[in-house]
Write an enzyme that holds these catalytic residues in place. Structure first.
Site, mmCIF file in Angstrom:
data_model
loop_
_atom_site.group_PDB
_atom_site.id
_atom_site.type_symbol
_atom_site.label_atom_id
_atom_site.label_comp_id
_atom_site.label_asym_id
_atom_site.label_seq_id
_atom_site.Cartn_x
_atom_site.Cartn_y
_atom_site.Cartn_z
ATOM 1 N N GLY A 14 -28.805 -85.070 -39.155
ATOM 2 C CA GLY A 14 -28.823 -85.861 -39.876
ATOM 3 C C GLY A 14 -29.471 -86.557 -41.870
ATOM 4 N N GLN A 15 -29.564 -87.010 -42.523
ATOM 5 C CA GLN A 15 -29.757 -86.626 -43.760
ATOM 6 C C GLN A 15 -31.690 -86.574 -44.021
ATOM 7 N N ASP A 16 -32.586 -87.146 -42.885
ATOM 8 C CA ASP A 16 -33.851 -86.688 -43.019
ATOM 9 C C ASP A 16 -34.301 -84.989 -42.561
ATOM 10 N N ASP A 59 -31.323 -85.030 -25.624
ATOM 11 C CA ASP A 59 -30.045 -86.368 -25.954
ATOM 12 C C ASP A 59 -31.381 -87.656 -26.172
ATOM 13 N N SER A 85 -28.413 -95.474 -35.983
ATOM 14 C CA SER A 85 -29.184 -95.595 -37.997
ATOM 15 C C SER A 85 -28.053 -96.497 -38.402
ATOM 16 N N THR A 128 -38.429 -98.832 -40.122
ATOM 17 C CA THR A 128 -37.478 -98.806 -40.987
ATOM 18 C C THR A 128 -37.958 -100.865 -41.812
ATOM 19 N N GLU A 130 -35.790 -101.998 -42.235
ATOM 20 C CA GLU A 130 -34.305 -103.239 -41.537
ATOM 21 C C GLU A 130 -35.630 -104.095 -40.707
ATOM 22 N N TYR A 156 -29.663 -103.560 -35.085
ATOM 23 C CA TYR A 156 -30.636 -102.181 -35.345
ATOM 24 C C TYR A 156 -31.928 -102.346 -35.880
ATOM 25 N N LYS A 160 -35.538 -101.233 -33.942
ATOM 26 C CA LYS A 160 -36.043 -100.163 -34.430
ATOM 27 C C LYS A 160 -38.007 -101.138 -33.941
HETATM 28 P P1 NAP Z 1 -29.176 -90.168 -40.063
HETATM 29 O O1 NAP Z 1 -28.740 -89.753 -41.123
HETATM 30 O O2 NAP Z 1 -27.969 -90.939 -39.583
HETATM 31 O O3 NAP Z 1 -29.266 -89.500 -39.023
HETATM 32 C C1 NAP Z 1 -28.902 -89.851 -37.328
HETATM 33 C C2 NAP Z 1 -29.321 -88.631 -36.510
HETATM 34 O O4 NAP Z 1 -29.793 -89.304 -35.314
HETATM 35 C C3 NAP Z 1 -28.194 -87.564 -36.613
HETATM 36 O O5 NAP Z 1 -28.815 -86.718 -36.942
HETATM 37 C C4 NAP Z 1 -27.538 -87.919 -35.346
HETATM 38 O O6 NAP Z 1 -26.858 -86.399 -34.461
HETATM 39 C C5 NAP Z 1 -29.516 -88.294 -34.002
HETATM 40 N N1 NAP Z 1 -28.395 -89.179 -33.218
HETATM 41 C C6 NAP Z 1 -28.018 -89.992 -32.790
HETATM 42 N N2 NAP Z 1 -27.126 -90.887 -31.644
HETATM 43 C C7 NAP Z 1 -28.797 -89.583 -30.827
HETATM 44 C C8 NAP Z 1 -28.685 -89.907 -29.855
HETATM 45 N N3 NAP Z 1 -28.201 -90.410 -28.782
HETATM 46 N N4 NAP Z 1 -29.769 -88.287 -29.404
HETATM 47 C C9 NAP Z 1 -29.748 -87.373 -30.724
HETATM 48 N N5 NAP Z 1 -29.713 -87.647 -31.454
HETATM 49 C C10 NAP Z 1 -28.667 -88.405 -31.176
HETATM 50 O O7 NAP Z 1 -30.312 -91.230 -40.443
HETATM 51 P P2 NAP Z 1 -30.990 -90.551 -41.377
HETATM 52 O O8 NAP Z 1 -30.752 -91.642 -42.511
HETATM 53 O O9 NAP Z 1 -31.212 -89.216 -41.271
HETATM 54 O O10 NAP Z 1 -32.463 -92.067 -40.711
HETATM 55 C C11 NAP Z 1 -33.467 -90.820 -39.922
HETATM 56 C C12 NAP Z 1 -33.794 -91.410 -39.263
HETATM 57 O O11 NAP Z 1 -35.302 -93.102 -40.783
HETATM 58 C C13 NAP Z 1 -32.974 -92.889 -38.645
HETATM 59 O O12 NAP Z 1 -33.957 -93.358 -38.020
HETATM 60 C C14 NAP Z 1 -32.998 -93.942 -39.372
HETATM 61 O O13 NAP Z 1 -32.618 -94.934 -38.052
HETATM 62 C C15 NAP Z 1 -34.742 -94.108 -40.345
HETATM 63 N N6 NAP Z 1 -34.508 -94.511 -41.134
HETATM 64 C C16 NAP Z 1 -34.213 -95.024 -42.498
HETATM 65 C C17 NAP Z 1 -33.699 -94.853 -43.704
HETATM 66 C C18 NAP Z 1 -32.850 -94.204 -44.749
HETATM 67 O O14 NAP Z 1 -32.917 -94.950 -46.208
HETATM 68 N N7 NAP Z 1 -32.251 -93.738 -44.698
HETATM 69 C C19 NAP Z 1 -34.210 -95.962 -43.803
HETATM 70 C C20 NAP Z 1 -35.705 -95.935 -42.649
HETATM 71 C C21 NAP Z 1 -35.678 -95.157 -41.529
HETATM 72 P P3 NAP Z 1 -25.728 -86.434 -34.218
HETATM 73 O O15 NAP Z 1 -25.095 -86.082 -35.539
HETATM 74 O O16 NAP Z 1 -25.074 -85.916 -33.258
HETATM 75 O O17 NAP Z 1 -24.380 -87.884 -34.862
HETATM 76 O O1 G4F Z 2 -26.809 -98.511 -46.779
HETATM 77 P P1 G4F Z 2 -25.954 -99.665 -46.224
HETATM 78 O O2 G4F Z 2 -25.282 -98.918 -45.242
HETATM 79 O O3 G4F Z 2 -27.750 -99.735 -45.458
HETATM 80 P P2 G4F Z 2 -28.760 -100.461 -44.866
HETATM 81 O O4 G4F Z 2 -27.950 -101.781 -44.301
HETATM 82 O O5 G4F Z 2 -29.052 -101.403 -46.303
HETATM 83 O O6 G4F Z 2 -29.465 -99.336 -43.935
HETATM 84 C C1 G4F Z 2 -30.351 -98.690 -44.181
HETATM 85 O O7 G4F Z 2 -31.777 -98.548 -44.628
HETATM 86 C C2 G4F Z 2 -32.243 -99.184 -43.945
HETATM 87 C C3 G4F Z 2 -33.850 -98.851 -44.428
HETATM 88 O O8 G4F Z 2 -33.421 -100.324 -45.094
HETATM 89 C C4 G4F Z 2 -32.363 -97.994 -42.856
HETATM 90 F F1 G4F Z 2 -33.073 -98.031 -41.585
HETATM 91 C C5 G4F Z 2 -30.992 -97.913 -41.818
HETATM 92 O O9 G4F Z 2 -31.193 -96.882 -40.310
HETATM 93 C C6 G4F Z 2 -30.161 -97.613 -43.715
HETATM 94 O O10 G4F Z 2 -30.262 -96.321 -43.676
HETATM 95 O O11 G4F Z 2 -26.259 -100.986 -46.615
HETATM 96 C C7 G4F Z 2 -26.464 -101.850 -47.555
HETATM 97 C C8 G4F Z 2 -25.936 -102.656 -48.387
HETATM 98 C C9 G4F Z 2 -26.158 -103.709 -46.812
HETATM 99 O O12 G4F Z 2 -26.375 -105.089 -47.547
HETATM 100 C C10 G4F Z 2 -24.324 -103.987 -47.231
HETATM 101 O O13 G4F Z 2 -24.541 -105.171 -46.305
HETATM 102 O O14 G4F Z 2 -24.975 -102.840 -48.903
HETATM 103 C C11 G4F Z 2 -23.919 -103.832 -48.223
HETATM 104 N N1 G4F Z 2 -22.852 -102.849 -47.757
HETATM 105 C C12 G4F Z 2 -21.468 -104.035 -49.117
HETATM 106 N N2 G4F Z 2 -20.369 -102.957 -49.170
HETATM 107 C C13 G4F Z 2 -22.056 -101.972 -47.331
HETATM 108 C C14 G4F Z 2 -20.882 -102.406 -47.497
HETATM 109 N N3 G4F Z 2 -22.448 -100.979 -47.014
HETATM 110 C C15 G4F Z 2 -22.323 -100.186 -46.237
HETATM 111 N N4 G4F Z 2 -22.757 -99.955 -45.081
HETATM 112 N N5 G4F Z 2 -20.628 -100.800 -46.443
HETATM 113 C C16 G4F Z 2 -19.939 -101.090 -47.017
HETATM 114 O O15 G4F Z 2 -18.274 -101.291 -47.656
#
Ligand code: NAP
Ligand code: G4F
Length: 336
Positions: A14-16, A59, A85, A128, A130, A156, A160
């Site tokens: 994933g991204q992080d 997994d 996520s 998160t 969220e 979600y 979380k």
């Molecule tokens: P991401 O890019 O969606 O990555 C999610 C990761 O989880 C991927 O490596 C995915 O692997 C793995 N995964 C999904 N299902 C799995 C399973 N059953 N077993 C093992 N691995 C699995 O998420 P991210 O943005 O890096 O975020 C990292 C974490 O921070 C997540 O828990 C997310 O909910 C949390 N978070 C993210 C944000 C944000 O803004 N990015 C903010 C707050 C919290 P595959 O490649 O196999 O799908």
């Molecule tokens: O980019 P989003 O899908 O991110 P969202 O829902 O804020 O969630 C992300 O941030 C969370 C932290 O607050 C993480 F926990 C979570 O794992 C994830 O990384 O959507 C952002 C906003 C939402 O309001 C959504 O409804 O953008 C709005 N949106 C509008 N059009 C869209 C779209 N979102 C997506 N994904 N795709 C669209 O076309």
């Protein structure tokens, strides 16, 4: 040899996971990554971009695979980043989301505990913003902090919240070092194209290059506290170096709408009015929306010395520049 610290990252593809692996490698850690699936298409890119990562198959829904991963890596630090996520996807797959994003956390904690590592392995849980939900009644003016009320608005967010509380419960019940990072949205070049920021910058680059005419989005009014993922993984690491396990908000302290993001992204390619290029499609709207998220990172700043470096215009600019470079390289290869 005994001095080399070992880290296990779930969510390595994933991204992080990518940013964190890079950071820990630079710091001299031996880095292990949990990878799922018989044939994960992202395995190849991890192998190419991060050859130093030792991949372990497993997994989050398979407890025995997690026990094996913990035994194989014997980590000083375990970063649990794996999750379903995507908020929109979680509405369509709520049971899977509960199994992975909620119960998966329990499986990880149990793997550490039953292998006798409750006192050895420090755990980071990816909580998160969220979980807060952004509703008027529980929205603090200065932004959400570690004591704010939770009111998740999606499968979600609910999953979380379970992960957050079971992590705190293991901290309190078994004295485990489990830190919860309550992270607000963080983005960047590694962000999946299914998330709105990367979807926009990817499309903006392709519109500039004549590869697509426009972009379809859902609601444009929601506001998010958007930071850069590279800054945020540094905060995760700092949480595990802290003297005590605790909860920390990581955020920028600013909130911006999707419309503002569009304005800056299109300005990067010289387009002032993005409206002719954006179509709204209900397919991308959610049954319940989080209108606004704003975080207060004061505690992390004061206790961890953490501070974000990349600001909002800087974030948009680097994402568009990256997508312009990669899309134009891909287009030249295709036309050669
Ligand atoms: P991401 O890019 O969606 O990555 C999610 C990761 O989880 C991927 O490596 C995915 O692997 C793995 N995964 C999904 N299902 C799995 C399973 N059953 N077993 C093992 N691995 C699995 O998420 P991210 O943005 O890096 O975020 C990292 C974490 O921070 C997540 O828990 C997310 O909910 C949390 N978070 C993210 C944000 C944000 O803004 N990015 C903010 C707050 C919290 P595959 O490649 O196999 O799908
Ligand atoms: O980019 P989003 O899908 O991110 P969202 O829902 O804020 O969630 C992300 O941030 C969370 C932290 O607050 C993480 F926990 C979570 O794992 C994830 O990384 O959507 C952002 C906003 C939402 O309001 C959504 O409804 O953008 C709005 N949106 C509008 N059009 C869209 C779209 N979102 C997506 N994904 N795709 C669209 O076309």
């Amino acid at each position: 040899m005994a001095d080399t610290r070992r880290a296990l990252i779930t969510g390595i593809t994933g991204q992080d996971g990518g940013h964190l692996a890079e950071l820990l490698h630079e710091k001299g850690y031996e880095v292990y990554g949990l990878i799922r699936g018989q044939h994960n298409p992202r395995r190849e890119s991890v192998a190419v971009e991060m050859p130093y990562v030792r991949l372990i198959e497993g997994d989050l829904t398979d407890p025995t695979s997690l026990v094996r991963a913990v035994e194989t890596s014997d980590p000083d630090e375990l970063y649990n980043l794996a999750a379903v996520s995507h908020v929109g996807y979680s509405f369509k797959n709520p049971t899977l989301t509960a199994d992975v994003t909620a119960k998966g956390v329990l499986n990880v904690l149990e793997a550490v505990r039953i292998t006798g590592r409750a006192e050895r392995t420090r755990v980071y849980q990816a909580s998160t913003s969220e979980m807060f939900g952004g509703l008027d009644y529980n929205r603090p003016g200065a932004g959400y902090n570690e004591n704010s009320l939770f009111h998740p608005r999606s499968p979600y967010g609910v999953a979380k919240l379970y992960g957050h509380w079971i992590a705190k419960n293991y901290r309190e019940s078994y004295g485990m070092f489990v830190a919860c990072g309550i992270l607000f949205n963080h983005e960047g070049e590694r962000r999946g194209v299914e998330f709105v920021t990367r979807k926009i910058t990817h499309a903006v680059a392709r519109i500039k290059l004549g590869l697509q005419p426009d972009i379809e989005l859902g609601d444009l009014w929601p506001k998010r506290d958007w930071g850069y993922a590279g800054d945020f993984v540094e905060g995760m690491w700092r949480m595990l170096q802290h003297s005590v396990p605790d909860d920390f908000v990581l955020a920028t302290g600013e909130t911006h709408s999707i419309e503002e993001f569009l304005t800056l992204a299109f300005a990067e390619i010289g387009i002032e009015d993005w409206r002719p290029y954006v179509r709204q499609n209900p397919e991308f709207m959610r049954p319940a929306e989080v209108d606004i998220l704003l975080g207060d990172p004061t505690k992390a700043e004061q206790e961890l010395g953490w501070r974000r470096k990349v600001d909002f215009p800087g974030l948009v600019s680097r994402m568009v520049a990256h997508d312009l470079a990669t899309q134009s390289a891909a287009a030249s290869i295709a036309s050669a």
